[in-house]
Scaffold this active site. Structure first.
Site, PDB file in Angstrom:
ATOM      1  N   LYS A 235       0.822  -1.211   0.000  1.00 15.04           N
ATOM      2  CA  LYS A 235       0.000   0.000   0.000  1.00 15.04           C
ATOM      3  C   LYS A 235       0.856   1.260   0.000  1.00 15.04           C
ATOM      4  O   LYS A 235       2.063   1.223   0.210  1.00 15.04           O
ATOM      5  CB  LYS A 235      -0.971  -0.021   1.186  1.00 15.04           C
ATOM      6  CG  LYS A 235      -2.082  -1.047   0.993  1.00 15.04           C
ATOM      7  CD  LYS A 235      -3.182  -0.921   2.012  1.00 15.04           C
ATOM      8  CE  LYS A 235      -4.342  -1.860   1.658  1.00 15.04           C
ATOM      9  NZ  LYS A 235      -5.395  -1.843   2.673  1.00 15.04           N
ATOM     10  N   ARG A 269      -3.447 -10.095   5.191  1.00 16.62           N
ATOM     11  CA  ARG A 269      -3.976 -10.160   3.827  1.00 16.62           C
ATOM     12  C   ARG A 269      -2.910  -9.613   2.887  1.00 16.62           C
ATOM     13  O   ARG A 269      -2.536  -8.444   2.967  1.00 16.62           O
ATOM     14  CB  ARG A 269      -5.263  -9.339   3.725  1.00 16.62           C
ATOM     15  CG  ARG A 269      -5.924  -9.376   2.355  1.00 16.62           C
ATOM     16  CD  ARG A 269      -7.210  -8.556   2.348  1.00 16.62           C
ATOM     17  NE  ARG A 269      -7.876  -8.605   1.062  1.00 16.62           N
ATOM     18  CZ  ARG A 269      -7.634  -7.785   0.042  1.00 16.62           C
ATOM     19  NH1 ARG A 269      -6.726  -6.812   0.176  1.00 16.62           N
ATOM     20  NH2 ARG A 269      -8.286  -7.909  -1.105  1.00 16.62           N
TER      21      ARG A 269
END
Length: 288
Positions: A235, A269
């Site tokens: 991210k 995740r």
């Protein structure tokens, strides 16, 4: 009068998930591998165009140590284009049925905020619903999950993928996230949902500063006595902060996932399953 031991048991964090009769223990942190059947997911390496691609990726992830395969048909990156319910289902259902047929032992999670999609994909063989909106984008989602009696990942987000960037305004991001999640947890409990996993929503209606504050204080979410999922993989808090390309963000992702484990994350995740599984094994060795 209950004993101290009984009280401790009463308030102990739930550590198992019932996934279509398969009991998944969270006593050891688990890896959730990301499978995107979308043309515009934020990380190009996770995009899968055909069923053959999906099955190959699923096979590799399971071999590398993924316990859960999280499949998404709607990109949730900031500013992502809207996708109709019909198109989302057309992307998801064939992929899920193919995985179930080829890898019946796999536990499949579906990344969707739509109750109709949740029901159809559970009927197709999925076992977990992973809702980025935490029930805020479809008022039927909570009742649907309660009726289906499947584990539910409750993520914190404000607005939609198209508007969330403008809603990152908090006096204290951790307290706000906990408060907003707790209100949704209460609704789910009232409906009888038994298995809830909390996701603080890194990158969703959060600035990079907010993301680091959440990670630094992730252990405070343990007060809610529910399993915690951390979605930090590749991210912007990694690659934008470091000034690198997203394709170079694996090392930074491993570093952040290690911190998440130390702060109490139960599920990671990720796009990179093998490296994450290795990270968990090394983390476990230090906590013996």
């Amino acid at each position: 009068m209950p004993t101290l031991e009984a009280k401790d048991t009463l308030f102990r964090k739930k550590s198992t998930l019932n996934c279509h009769g398969k009991i998944l223990s969270l006593d050891t942190p688990q890896v959730m591998g990301i499978l995107n059947v979308t043309p515009d997911s934020f990380f190009a390496g996770s995009r899968l165009a055909t069923i053959t691609d999906v099955l190959k990726k699923a096979e590799n992830m399971l071999a590398d140590g993924a316990t859960i395969l999280d499949i998404g048909g709607y990109s949730s990156r900031p500013g992502a284009a809207n996708v109709s319910t019909e198109e989302e289902l057309d992307r998801l259902v064939p992929a899920i049925k193919a995985i179930v047929k080829e890898f019946p032992e796999a536990i499949i999670s579906v990344d969707t905020f739509r109750a109709q999609v949740a029901e159809a994909t559970i009927d197709s063989g999925a076992a977990i619903i992973n809702d980025i909106s935490g029930g805020n984008l479809d008022e039927a989602m909570f009742a649907t999950v309660a009726r289906l009696q499947v584990p539910y990942v409750l993520m914190h987000m404000r607005g939609t993928p198209q508007t969330m960037a403008s809603l990152a305004d908090y006096d204290d991001v951790v307290l706000a996230v906990m408060d907003e999640l707790q209100k949704q947890v209460a609704k789910l409990h009232q409906l009888g949902v038994k298995d809830i996993i909390l996701d603080p929503g890194f990158g969703f209606a959060k600035t990079i500063h907010h993301n680091f504050e959440l990670l630094n204080r992730l252990d405070e979410l343990k007060m809610l006595q529910l399993p915690i999922l951390a979605g930090l993989s590749r991210k912007s808090m990694t690659y934008k902060f470091l000034g690198i390309d997203q394709s170079e963000a694996l090392a930074g992702t491993i570093a952040l996932n290690t911190i998440a484990l130390m702060k109490g994350a139960d599920v990671l995740r990720v796009h990179d399953v093998k490296e994450t599984k290795q990270t968990i094994e090394l983390y476990k060795k230090t906590t013996l």
